[in-house]
Design an enzyme around this catalytic site. Sequence first.
Site, short mmCIF file in Angstrom:
data_model
loop_
_atom_site.label_atom_id
_atom_site.label_comp_id
_atom_site.label_asym_id
_atom_site.label_seq_id
_atom_site.Cartn_x
_atom_site.Cartn_y
_atom_site.Cartn_z
N ASP A 174 -11.44 2.57 3.89
CA ASP A 174 -11.65 1.12 3.92
C ASP A 174 -13.13 0.76 3.74
O ASP A 174 -13.46 -0.39 3.45
CB ASP A 174 -11.19 0.59 5.28
CG ASP A 174 -10.04 -0.38 5.18
OD1 ASP A 174 -9.81 -0.91 4.09
OD2 ASP A 174 -9.39 -0.60 6.21
N LYS A 232 0.84 -1.21 0.00
CA LYS A 232 0.00 0.00 0.00
C LYS A 232 0.87 1.26 0.00
O LYS A 232 0.60 2.21 -0.72
CB LYS A 232 -0.97 -0.02 1.19
CG LYS A 232 -2.07 -1.07 1.03
CD LYS A 232 -2.86 -1.38 2.30
CE LYS A 232 -3.83 -2.54 2.05
NZ LYS A 232 -4.58 -2.96 3.25
N GLN A 272 -5.26 -1.74 9.58
CA GLN A 272 -5.13 -3.04 8.93
C GLN A 272 -5.76 -4.16 9.77
O GLN A 272 -5.54 -4.24 10.97
CB GLN A 272 -3.64 -3.33 8.67
CG GLN A 272 -3.36 -4.58 7.86
CD GLN A 272 -3.85 -4.51 6.42
OE1 GLN A 272 -3.92 -3.45 5.82
NE2 GLN A 272 -4.22 -5.65 5.86
N1 GUN Z 1 -7.20 -7.10 5.68
C1 GUN Z 1 -7.52 -7.79 4.56
N2 GUN Z 1 -8.11 -6.99 3.66
C2 GUN Z 1 -8.18 -5.76 4.21
C3 GUN Z 1 -8.67 -4.50 3.77
O1 GUN Z 1 -9.22 -4.34 2.68
N3 GUN Z 1 -8.53 -3.48 4.65
C4 GUN Z 1 -7.97 -3.63 5.87
N4 GUN Z 1 -7.89 -2.57 6.66
N5 GUN Z 1 -7.50 -4.77 6.31
C5 GUN Z 1 -7.60 -5.83 5.48
#
Ligand code: GUN
Length: 291
Positions: A116, A49, A93
């Site tokens: 998100d 990211k 996350q």
């Molecule tokens: N863990 C797996 N996929 C995601 C996501 O799209 N966002 C976040 N914050 N954590 C994740």
Amino acid sequence: MHLIDGNQIATALIAELKAEVATFTGRKPCLTLVRVGDDPASVSYVKKKEKTAAEIGVTSRIILPPVTITQAELFALIDGLNADPTVDGILVQSPLPKHLDEVAVFRRVSPAKDVDGFNTLNLGKVAQEDDTGFVSCTPAGIMELLARSGTDLKGKHVVVLGRSLIVGKPIALLALQKRAGANATVTICHSGTTNLPALTRQADVLIAAIGRPEFVTADMVKPGAIVIDVGINRVPDATKKTGYRLTGDVHFPTVAPLCAMITPVPGGVGPMTVALLMKNTVKAFHLRAAP
Ligand code: GUN
């Protein structure tokens, strides 16, 4: 069988975003990533990211609180980011350590910075078909992948395998929406579903998001179906330097020959998730910059 190339489609989207961000004079969009603990998959996702943000010209900040952080301390940290005028998007996350209430944390993020899309308000907006909110990145990425590979869901039977907040529920709502590209008939299956193969075999489009390596086998898929594999599972593999290999929720070698189209793992849905996070961050920047 056509392989849907998520890397290629994500690269196109990232190039569009990069061109857009290049036109911004002054402050650039800022994404703040919060990662608690050292879950190896999370470490790798957050790195990806940051790298993609840099490529586009989006500023990223990473916060790594100690794994012992309390719920109250994490709330205070999020409150600070919510109030910080230089922060456009906040991502915490998942998964969080067990002592933290993940859904409560998602709720704490300001809806205006919830890139998100896990906040109650933004999930509700998906149900209400209100475009002013944020759609979570993996489901939004799947819709983009389908659109850009020429698939119209109208009238198709979409079967979703998995009911998570992150993928299963929102992708079902998106496919169901009354809009161009969607308008599907949707069935959601999960670990409590009886006679699962009979349902998955009805799918024109099967979305596997159950989090179990190679769960979907050839007997569960209708010939000519489109299969979207959302799983990213690490399975032990002594022949690899890392000691593991990545596999999806679909047994690719036997299912792929049956399909009209299928996404590979890696290189399918994964890169789209990151690209859509960037798209949401740019959207958050625009919404906050608006008078
Ligand atoms: N863990 C797996 N996929 C995601 C996501 O799209 N966002 C976040 N914050 N954590 C994740």
